[in-house]
Write an enzyme that holds these catalytic residues in place. Structure first.
Site, PDB file in Angstrom:
ATOM      1  N   HIS A 240       0.811  -0.986  -0.200  1.00 34.00           N
ATOM      2  CA  HIS A 240      -0.601  -0.255   0.262  1.00 34.00           C
ATOM      3  C   HIS A 240       0.694   1.183  -0.125  1.00 34.00           C
ATOM      4  CE1 HIS A 240      -2.858   3.352   1.255  1.00 34.00           C
ATOM      5  NE2 HIS A 240      -4.167   1.779   1.209  1.00 34.00           N
ATOM      6  N   TYR A 365     -14.561   4.605   7.539  1.00 33.24           N
ATOM      7  CA  TYR A 365     -15.256   3.463   7.143  1.00 33.24           C
ATOM      8  C   TYR A 365     -16.292   3.455   7.128  1.00 33.24           C
ATOM      9  CZ  TYR A 365     -11.185   1.941   5.484  1.00 33.24           C
ATOM     10  OH  TYR A 365      -9.837   1.455   4.989  1.00 33.24           O
TER      11      TYR A 365
HETATM   12  C1  DNO Z   1      -6.934   3.059   5.838  1.00 34.65           C
HETATM   13  C2  DNO Z   1      -6.242   2.255   4.679  1.00 34.65           C
HETATM   14  C3  DNO Z   1      -4.681   1.334   5.495  1.00 34.65           C
HETATM   15  C4  DNO Z   1      -4.610   0.156   4.907  1.00 34.65           C
HETATM   16  C5  DNO Z   1      -3.164  -0.254   4.718  1.00 34.65           C
HETATM   17  C6  DNO Z   1      -2.807  -1.336   4.497  1.00 34.65           C
HETATM   18  O1  DNO Z   1      -8.199   3.313   5.640  1.00 34.65           O
HETATM   19  O2  DNO Z   1      -6.040   2.485   3.059  1.00 34.65           O
HETATM   20  O3  DNO Z   1      -4.390   1.973   6.953  1.00 34.65           O
HETATM   21  O4  DNO Z   1      -5.451  -0.522   4.586  1.00 34.65           O
HETATM   22  O5  DNO Z   1      -1.883   0.364   4.642  1.00 34.65           O
HETATM   23  O6  DNO Z   1      -2.356  -2.156   5.084  1.00 34.65           O
END
Ligand code: DNO
Length: 392
Positions: A240, A365
């Site tokens: 990511h 979320y």
């Molecule tokens: C937040 C996410 C990050 C992502 C991590 C992946 O909303 O985009 O926390 O899940 O960085 O490892």
């Protein structure tokens, strides 16, 4: 692309039943209750996979299998932790879960300063305020040498903020930056920690002397070690990007732009070593053009996050509508639907709206906000697919 959704497991208030009704096809999740660094057993993976399948969905992507800090700073426990990571990957592979998202950001994962930034229409979104972040760095952490990372103007603004910020606001800032955004992504600090600031400072210390080059080397080491398992089980790793994609708190960040992505893809030049194309994270850096990056890296992308941001004056950014902003999601969908229609994508974050705020969802979320974004994404995909078929 496959329409997926980040779901936080059986305790998530948003149920798989609800997701089926809104057109979700695949689930993005993790074994959230396994502490970082411990093995994900095949039994636990199988249990969750079967549960998801009873709803007619599939477990498409792991987000995340967290990389422990000691792997990132090359601590003495590194070998044991990498061995555990390999066992977890093999167990996932045996259960047919073969796309694994992770990140290599030291100490702190994604960063926001405001979790309920109001919009004129009554909804809210996440926001990064550069001056408030600088305040946290300079006045709350009191990090040594931090002044050198800010301009005269920024330092002046921080001093002004210091005159009016209340104790409550300071607590909220700490909570937003290192607690609420971190715990649920298996970050280093959780709501149960009594003194998050001192814990955070101890973690920062582990990176003294680790610069960009050293962190890159540790990423290369980690990827080289796990690639044989990925090859054996057909697992695609997808890092990511750093969010936001620039250096923070004196920590090196190494997945921020085209040169960085190019570097790690070549450092371990294996198709199983790939990228999570997070349009939101990448677009938060004004140096990035998401369209150019997608054209260039589509072939090594294994997972797509559809989200957009708008850059504000002074280095702030806001999570914008999925239809506007620097993410250029329409163009990205054109690129990915054409070149990689097989990829899983999820809408990443959504506004809080229509009662989302009372539900205690993890920041970003929400249900209604993400459902709206998914509908917008679906609409864009339908138009692009029609274009690709030559229209009617
Ligand atoms: C937040 C996410 C990050 C992502 C991590 C992946 O909303 O985009 O926390 O899940 O960085 O490892």
């Amino acid at each position: 692309m496959e329409k997926t959704w980040r779901w936080f497991g059986k305790n998530d208030k948003i149920t798989l039943e609800m997701l089926r009704q809104i057109g979700v096809e695949g689930i993005v999740t993790a074994l959230h209750d396994v502490p970082n660094g411990e093995v994900w057993t095949e039994t636990a993976i199988a249990d969750l996979r079967r549960y998801i399948e009873t709803y007619g969905l599939r477990w498409s992507v792991v987000e995340s299998l967290p990389v422990s800090e000691a792997i990132k700073y090359a601590g003495p426990e590194r070998e044991r932790l990498i061995e555990n990571y390999k066992v977890s990957l093999a167990n996932l592979g045996r259960q047919g879960v073969r796309t694994v998202c992770y990140n290599f950001m030291p100490v702190i994962d994604w960063i926001r300063t405001d979790l309920e930034h109001p919009w004129p229409d009554g909804s809210s979104s996440l926001y990064f305020d550069r001056i408030r972040f600088a305040y946290f760095d300079l006045r709350i952490l009191q990090r040594e040498g931090a002044e050198a990372d800010y301009t005269e103007r920024e330092l002046r603004k921080v001093a002004e903020l210091n005159e009016r910020i209340s104790e409550g606001e300071k607590e909220e800032l700490i909570d937003a930056i290192i607690v609420k955004t971190q715990g649920f992504v298996n970050g280093n600090i959780t709501e149960a920690d009594k003194n998050p600031v001192s814990l955070f400072k101890q973690l920062l210390k582990k990176y003294e002397g680790i610069d960009r080059e050293a962190l890159r080397e540790n990423l290369r080491y980690f990827l080289s070690a796990i690639m044989p398992v990925c090859e054996e089980y057909g697992i695609n790793m997808c890092v990511h990007p750093d969010d936001p994609p620039f250096q923070v708190l004196g920590l090196p960040r190494i997945v921020t732009d085209e040169a960085d992505i190019d570097w790690f893809l070549h450092a371990v030049d294996n198709p199983h070593n790939g990228l999570t194309f997070c349009a939101g994270s990448l677009s938060a850096g004004t140096h990035n053009d998401t369209r150019e990056l997608a054209e260039r890296f589509a072939s090594r992308t294994h997972f797509v996050h559809l989200r957009s941001t708008d850059a504000m004056p002074g280095g702030d950014f806001i999570e914008s509508s999925h239809l506007t902003g620097r993410g250029h999601l329409i163009d990205l969908i054109r690129i990915f639907e054409k070149q990689r229609p097989d990829l899983p994508m999820r809408v990443d974050h959504g506004r809080m709206m229509l009662g989302d705020a009372d539900k205690g969802y993890n920041p970003g979320y929400s249900f209604h906000g993400r459902m709206l974004a998914l509908a917008q994404g679906e609409g864009m995909m339908a138009v692009v697919d029609d274009e690709l078929r030559g229209g009617r």
